[in-house]
Design an enzyme around this catalytic site. Sequence first.
Site, PDB file in Angstrom:
ATOM      1  N   HIS A 207       1.853   1.835  -3.458  1.00 19.13           N
ATOM      2  CA  HIS A 207       0.756   2.432  -4.230  1.00 19.13           C
ATOM      3  C   HIS A 207       0.711   3.941  -3.997  1.00 19.13           C
ATOM      4  O   HIS A 207       0.525   4.725  -4.941  1.00 19.13           O
ATOM      5  CB  HIS A 207      -0.585   1.816  -3.832  1.00 19.13           C
TER       6      HIS A 207
ATOM      7  N   THR B  78       0.832  -1.202   0.000  1.00 10.76           N
ATOM      8  CA  THR B  78       0.000   0.000   0.000  1.00 10.76           C
ATOM      9  C   THR B  78       0.864   1.249   0.000  1.00 10.76           C
ATOM     10  O   THR B  78       0.550   2.240  -0.681  1.00 10.76           O
ATOM     11  CB  THR B  78      -0.937  -0.003   1.219  1.00 10.76           C
TER      12      THR B  78
END
Length: 355
Positions: free
Chosen positions: A44, A41
């Site tokens: 990302h 994450t």
Amino acid sequence: MTALAVRYTAARTLDTAPAETSPPGPGEVELAPAFVGICGTDLHIFHGDMDTRVRTPAVLGHEMSGRVVRVGPDVEDWQPGDAVTVMPLRWDDTCPACRAGHQHICRHLDFIGIDSPGAMQHRWTVPATTLLRLPPTLPLDHAALVEPTAVAVHDVGRAGIRDGDKTVVVGGGPVGVLIALVARAAGADVRVVEPSAHRRALARQLGLTAWNPADDDVTELVEKWTEDAGADVAFEVSGAAGGVDTAVDVLGARGRLCLVAIHPRPREINLHRFFWRELTLVGARLYDRSDFEKAIRLVADRTIPAEQLISKVVPLTEAPAAFEALEGGGDVMKILVDCTTDTADDADAAQGAAV
């Protein structure tokens, strides 16, 4: 010491800068993060994929271990020096999901480290309700793997793993390997599908069977392994269209597909296969407190061999470069940021570390 923080400022741009600190308020605890893991994450965010959600400059990090420094008014259960990890979730307790007992998928969830400042800094203030106590024998670097292990515990629970289940994990990155280890501990017979030679080798060192989708006919191997019955459970952890196809194709009658990876765009899926074999698809997102508590036990008793999963530990001022190392793949699994090192005296050098 003047505190520093790793901040995301724009797509593919991180810096290390002085961070403001203030005494913890009512119900809050100030922590000194020790080790913080870089996860998918975080990557990302680094790529700019979550700019509609993340407010810049954003302090990253939610996989952590550390110690209590100060407690705010009305906090009675924690003392300076306590070793802790954080379940980085705040929910509103009023939305339909919360009222149904599913606070971890609250409609207005604050995922700390994404929606609000995270742990990749020298000092971090969080609600006392987010803390979990760590055993005194658990090294703090190992404890930084509790949060991703809690993800794996939740995933395995959502999939309904039973003793003897033939299980395929598609994607052998950190979360995929943790799922495989947690599923094996629950009694499953596990296979990992992963294109990276380094990650396959690590999975095998951990006693797992790992297949290369580029060279192996995975469906044929599953048929042979299960005597043509197909797998009972598949986890899609790759985030790739081909991974979805593999996870569906390997399942036998009434098999269960657990979707773990974040897919940023809609995927085609073989619904005829779902109809024909009466398959089940379940989503798995985050965790609850019981998942965290079990994860602490699994890391502490070395069911999760943390030392083999930690590829590298870098000082806080080198965190931006570590993001590039992870992005490039290669021979890395989990990189930790050591927040016990560096001070604002290093800030001038740190500014040059922006990427």
